[in-house]
Enzyme design. Structure first.
Site, mmCIF file in Angstrom:
data_model
loop_
_atom_site.group_PDB
_atom_site.id
_atom_site.type_symbol
_atom_site.label_atom_id
_atom_site.label_comp_id
_atom_site.label_asym_id
_atom_site.label_seq_id
_atom_site.Cartn_x
_atom_site.Cartn_y
_atom_site.Cartn_z
ATOM 1 N N ASP A 36 33.156 52.940 14.432
ATOM 2 C CA ASP A 36 32.630 52.247 13.247
ATOM 3 C C ASP A 36 32.007 50.888 13.554
ATOM 4 O O ASP A 36 31.680 50.125 12.648
ATOM 5 C CB ASP A 36 33.762 52.056 12.223
ATOM 6 N N HIS A 240 19.683 39.618 38.251
ATOM 7 C CA HIS A 240 20.185 39.805 36.888
ATOM 8 C C HIS A 240 21.712 39.902 36.877
ATOM 9 O O HIS A 240 22.284 40.785 36.247
ATOM 10 C CB HIS A 240 19.546 41.042 36.245
ATOM 11 N N ASP A 257 20.971 30.862 34.228
ATOM 12 C CA ASP A 257 19.735 31.261 33.544
ATOM 13 C C ASP A 257 20.167 31.659 32.141
ATOM 14 O O ASP A 257 20.779 32.712 31.943
ATOM 15 C CB ASP A 257 19.102 32.441 34.299
ATOM 16 N N ASP A 268 14.158 30.140 27.520
ATOM 17 C CA ASP A 268 14.528 30.810 28.775
ATOM 18 C C ASP A 268 14.512 29.765 29.890
ATOM 19 O O ASP A 268 13.450 29.441 30.414
ATOM 20 C CB ASP A 268 13.503 31.933 29.038
ATOM 21 N N HIS A 347 10.408 37.983 43.080
ATOM 22 C CA HIS A 347 9.969 38.186 41.685
ATOM 23 C C HIS A 347 8.726 37.356 41.382
ATOM 24 O O HIS A 347 8.272 36.569 42.214
ATOM 25 C CB HIS A 347 11.101 37.889 40.692
ATOM 26 N N HIS A 351 6.484 34.700 33.015
ATOM 27 C CA HIS A 351 6.130 35.740 32.041
ATOM 28 C C HIS A 351 5.807 35.043 30.736
ATOM 29 O O HIS A 351 6.161 33.873 30.542
ATOM 30 C CB HIS A 351 7.301 36.719 31.863
ATOM 31 N N HIS A 358 10.753 38.318 27.422
ATOM 32 C CA HIS A 358 9.587 38.786 28.181
ATOM 33 C C HIS A 358 8.585 39.210 27.116
ATOM 34 O O HIS A 358 8.571 40.352 26.673
ATOM 35 C CB HIS A 358 9.945 39.946 29.109
ATOM 36 N N GLU A 381 9.054 29.853 36.928
ATOM 37 C CA GLU A 381 10.400 30.038 37.450
ATOM 38 C C GLU A 381 10.461 30.549 38.889
ATOM 39 O O GLU A 381 10.999 31.632 39.143
ATOM 40 C CB GLU A 381 11.184 30.976 36.543
ATOM 41 N N TYR A 385 16.100 33.085 47.485
ATOM 42 C CA TYR A 385 17.372 33.812 47.536
ATOM 43 C C TYR A 385 17.581 34.204 48.993
ATOM 44 O O TYR A 385 16.908 35.113 49.493
ATOM 45 C CB TYR A 385 17.317 35.033 46.609
ATOM 46 N N ARG A 402 16.989 29.011 41.564
ATOM 47 C CA ARG A 402 15.811 29.224 40.705
ATOM 48 C C ARG A 402 15.720 28.036 39.756
ATOM 49 O O ARG A 402 16.761 27.499 39.331
ATOM 50 C CB ARG A 402 15.940 30.542 39.920
ATOM 51 N N GLU A 404 13.638 27.099 36.238
ATOM 52 C CA GLU A 404 12.777 27.740 35.235
ATOM 53 C C GLU A 404 12.581 26.834 34.023
ATOM 54 O O GLU A 404 13.546 26.365 33.421
ATOM 55 C CB GLU A 404 13.415 29.060 34.769
HETATM 56 N N1 GLY Z 1 16.069 35.307 31.882
HETATM 57 C C1 GLY Z 1 15.156 36.306 32.221
HETATM 58 C C2 GLY Z 1 14.030 35.770 32.970
HETATM 59 O O1 GLY Z 1 14.074 34.645 33.421
HETATM 60 O O2 GLY Z 1 13.027 36.385 33.113
HETATM 61 MN MN MN Z 2 15.363 33.129 32.754
HETATM 62 MN MN MN Z 3 12.228 33.938 32.569
#
Ligand code: GLY
Ligand code: MN
Ligand code: MN
Length: 434
Positions: A36, A240, A257, A268, A347, A351, A358, A381, A385, A402, A404
């Site tokens: 439920d 992630h 992040d 973000d 990466h 974005h 995203h 960002e 790594y 990172r 960002e």
């Molecule tokens: N937090 C997801 C990204 O940085 O794309």
């Molecule tokens: Mn992020």
């Molecule tokens: Mn991001």
């Protein structure tokens, strides 16, 4: 967001699809988590962008130049018993008075009414392929019109992905949208600052995750734009990482992040800082390289630059830096061409950012990277790594960094919406010591 803003959006969509077009868009559905219990309901971004209507079980129609009105909503009717359990509904009257629908029907009349809305239109715009049941519904409505052609009914013959026009619209943020995104980024930036001040060796990653959520919720942003990533030490190298289950160790960095969602708009932000408040020499070396790459990328975030220029600037800076550290060997141009940086930076540099973290909007048009223009919002960002391989000096192994920020393109350049959280290592150490 004002009613006038939603109306402007529907007008712009109407103009884009033209008088022979009709746009059909379903609301998000509630989803069962277990028995439920439902997942928290989140309205579909396209649907809320056009309607401001936050209930499930609804359909919106935009039909330019339709005599009885251009904006039609199908929704759940009022129901005292259900509302006693689940909360209030706007109902058929409410969506006209509160949201400005020109006409509204209970959802139960969808299959009966929709063919009459589609009849006479040339083109149907809807989220083609997003849900097989929706594709079947639309074809069912169209077939109902086709069945009447001998009576003079005209059926549409063209079906177009609504994304192709609506997402282009969403890519360009209005002043009202930029204002909300600025506030969302400010709330997240304040929360990141708080985590820097609270962080101590021995805390759990999930302690910082909880503090972030608390700091945002108490500022009016109850929802997050995505699950927070809090990775201490090597966990920062998992892009992630959302388990957030380990304890933060003395001498390690922690990568966070995390960003809130405010009134349907995402922020973000990533910061990486020392758990004990002081960077070690190798941590600082790598950190300063990532920061240099980020600043180089942000410099390219301005009108007239194409989408890939910030990424190219980041990749060039990181590649040069990795050569300087002796981790890569060779000519910079060739190393970039061969993507030799990829084991350390795998990466993209950013974005689009908007209602979705995203966000929607094409990155290329006619096979060319699109040119940045005022009103677009993107993240910048870059990261590093470091794996435990022979090429990597021992002191750098297992370090993940990172940085960002959220960047609004303006007429003269850009505005860093997330600027309130420090990123220079001295500024981070000063805040953590305060
Ligand atoms: N937090 C997801 C990204 O940085 O794309
Ligand atoms: Mn992020
Ligand atoms: Mn991001």
């Amino acid at each position: 967001m004002t009613r006038a803003e939603y109306k402007r959006r529907r007008r712009a969509l109407g103009k884009a699809i033209g008088d022979g077009g009709i746009a059909v868009l379903p609301a998000a559905r509630e989803r069962i988590r277990n028995r439920d219990v439902h997942y928290p309901f989140r309205q579909d971004s396209d649907f809320s962008y056009l309607t401001g209507f936050m209930e499930p079980d609804a359909f919106a129609v935009v039909a330019p130049k339709r005599e009885e009105g251009e904006f039609v909503l199908f929704c759940r009717p009022r129901d005292d018993e259900r509302e006693q359990w689940d909360g209030s509904r706007l109902g058929v009257e409410g969506v006209t008075t509160e949201l400005g629908a020109d006409q509204a029907f209970p959802l139960s009349e969808l299959d009966e009414v929709m063919p009459s809305l589609i009849e006479g239109r040339k083109r149907v715009y809807f989220p083609i392929g997003s849900d097989p049941a929706l594709d079947a519904c639309v074809m069912g409505w169209v077939n109902q019109v086709r069945a009447k052609v001998r009576t003079g009914a005209a059926a549409p013959d063209t079906f177009i992905a609504l994304d192709s026009v609506l997402h282009e619209q969403r890519l360009h943020k209005s002043k009202a949208e930029a204002d909300i995104m600025r506030r969302a980024a400010q709330i997240s930036a304040d929360a990141h600052c708080r985590l820097m001040q609270l962080c101590r060796p021995g805390m759990r990653e999930s302690d910082l995750e909880a503090e972030f959520q608390h700091a945002c919720a108490t500022q009016g942003a109850r929802d997050l734009a995505y699950p927070s990533i809090v990775g201490g030490g090597r966990n920062a190298c998992v892009l992630h990482y959302i388990e957030n289950a380990d304890r933060l160790a003395e001498g390690n960095l922690v990568l966070i992040d995390a960003g809130c969602e405010l009134d349907g708009y995402a922020s973000d932000i990533t910061r990486t800082f020392p758990v004990n408040g002081r960077f070690t020499a190798p941590q600082r070396t790598l950190y300063e390289l990532v920061l240099k790459a980020q600043l180089a990328a942000i410099k390219k975030a301005r009108p007239g630059m194409h989408w890939n220029e910030p990424h190219e600037a980041a990749v060039r800076t990181l590649t040069k830096g990795l050569v300087g550290l002796g981790i890569l060997k060779g000519k910079i141009g060739k190393l970039i061409e061969e993507e030799a940086y990829k084991p350390y930076y795998m990466h993209r540099t950013g974005h689009w950012l908007g209602m979705d973290v995203h966000d929607v909007g094409a990155y290329k048009r006619e096979q060319q990277w699109r040119v940045l223009a005022p009103g677009m919002v993107l993240t910048v960002e870059p990261g590093l790594y470091m794996p435990s391989t022979d090429e990597v000096p021992e002191a750098y192994r297992g370090i993940g960094i990172r940085i960002e920020d959220d960047v609004l393109i303006t007429k003269d350049g850009h505005e860093i919406l997330s600027a309130a959280v420090p990123k220079h290592p001295d500024a981070i150490e000063a805040l953590m010591a305060a």
